[in-house]
Write an enzyme that holds these catalytic residues in place. Sequence first.
Site, PDB file in Angstrom:
ATOM      1  CB  SER A  98      -0.943  -0.044   1.204  1.00  0.00           C
ATOM      2  OG  SER A  98      -1.900   0.975   1.144  1.00  0.00           O
ATOM      3  CG  ASP A 242      -3.197   3.589  -1.317  1.00  0.00           C
ATOM      4  OD1 ASP A 242      -3.858   3.499  -2.368  1.00  0.00           O
ATOM      5  OD2 ASP A 242      -3.441   2.888  -0.323  1.00  0.00           O
ATOM      6  CG  ASP A 244      -3.164  -1.060  -2.302  1.00  0.00           C
ATOM      7  OD1 ASP A 244      -3.175   0.116  -1.905  1.00  0.00           O
ATOM      8  OD2 ASP A 244      -3.690  -1.989  -1.658  1.00  0.00           O
ATOM      9  CG  ASP A 246      -6.501   0.272  -0.612  1.00  0.00           C
ATOM     10  OD1 ASP A 246      -5.708   1.245  -0.578  1.00  0.00           O
ATOM     11  OD2 ASP A 246      -6.508  -0.616   0.264  1.00  0.00           O
TER      12      ASP A 246
END
Length: 449
Positions: A98, A242, A244, A246
């Site tokens: 992340s 961020d 990833d 999400d």
Amino acid sequence: MRKYFGTDGIRAVAGEAPLDKRTIFAVGVALARKLGAGAHVVLGMDTRESGEWIAATLIAGLSEGGATAEFAGVITTPAIAFLARKHGYAAGVVISASHNPWQDNGIKIFGGDGYKLPDAVELGIEAEIDAVLAEGPGARAQGPEGTALPEANEAFRREYIEFLLAAVPGISLDNKHVVIDCANGAASAVAPQLFVELKGTVDVTHASPDGRNINENCGATKPHIVAAEVKERGASVGFTFDGDADRAMFADEHGNVINGDAVMLVCARDLKARGLLKHDLVVATTMSNMGFEAALKRSGIGMLRAPVGDKYVLEEMQKNDASLGGEQSGHILFPALATTGDGLMSALLVLDVVHRSGKTLGELVADLKNFPQVIVNVKVREKKPLEGFPKIAAAIAAAEEELKDSGRVVIRYSGTEALARVMIEAESEEAMQRHSKAIADEIRAELGV
């Protein structure tokens, strides 16, 4: 007590326990055993240089345990959740850390329903990991050297983009100028293709990953970067994700940072106006600002607080049949549309509100007056209960006593990093700074690196 999983999967420095090859391989075997013989898993990753060998090792472990994996390549975490649910996979797995620096990596696991695993299930997998490790190293337990990744299914990315566009029908940039910061992460593989299909001027930044520049001076933990770009380029709005993707943070037309609280305010008011905000309720976390809560109240909207972590927000939403929830850090949950936080989805939905309202993002949040708030991150060598240290406990108690009617004190350990987070919110800037420093200093003295 958790041994491997934190608040968002297993996370550590790549190559060090529990992200050493032996343990990663054991995670694959354990997950396969828990899923059952013949289970089929979909797996993707972000752009870290360690992603390929971690993915290959995990896939080898899954195979050893009797499961098979289909590889989606570099793709966002919410895309894996979507694909797992759409195609009926037994699980979805993402190799990502992340917002963490490039040296770190992690393993996030979704159920076949597209939701993050409940704590009880994660604890069951932990027990199975220990059982696999206890069986002895074996010929393959270190992870097979030179294991090649399967070829990535490129069609998955297009499926995900079509899902996003379908979720917000008629979405258009209205010829606006937007700036997108992809954090040199997974969004780099999706966002440019997604936004090029909308009518407007799109400037994509930080979309040239090299394996080590993910989140480096960019991304959702540094939203001032995209905010400055918006102001410099005279754009209408900015988004930053961020590693990833999400979660997302935003910037308005003036170059002001718009965080998750403000995004939830915009979306909550819009949903309420359209009769879509169930029970006139939003679920936030202990970190959300009191000013946000007050703004919701002025609009006739209630707020509940959940522990930090988007899966805990979702659990509280499900208990209370809520249609909107999220975190100040930019995880926003729209359960009618997706099973997990999705930064790209949030960006499209905010653009849609701007489009339908005829207002700018800055105008939509103009009445939000936040209490002064500071978050101090203290690096710690271990995460011991803070109440066991009298000086730390005394500093916390002093802050709580002074601010009980005019602020909040939230002290917690990060679930993904070796950090203690000291959050103080107060009407008085002086009291906020004084108490945050006092508590952080005591934690640093007792537990600091």
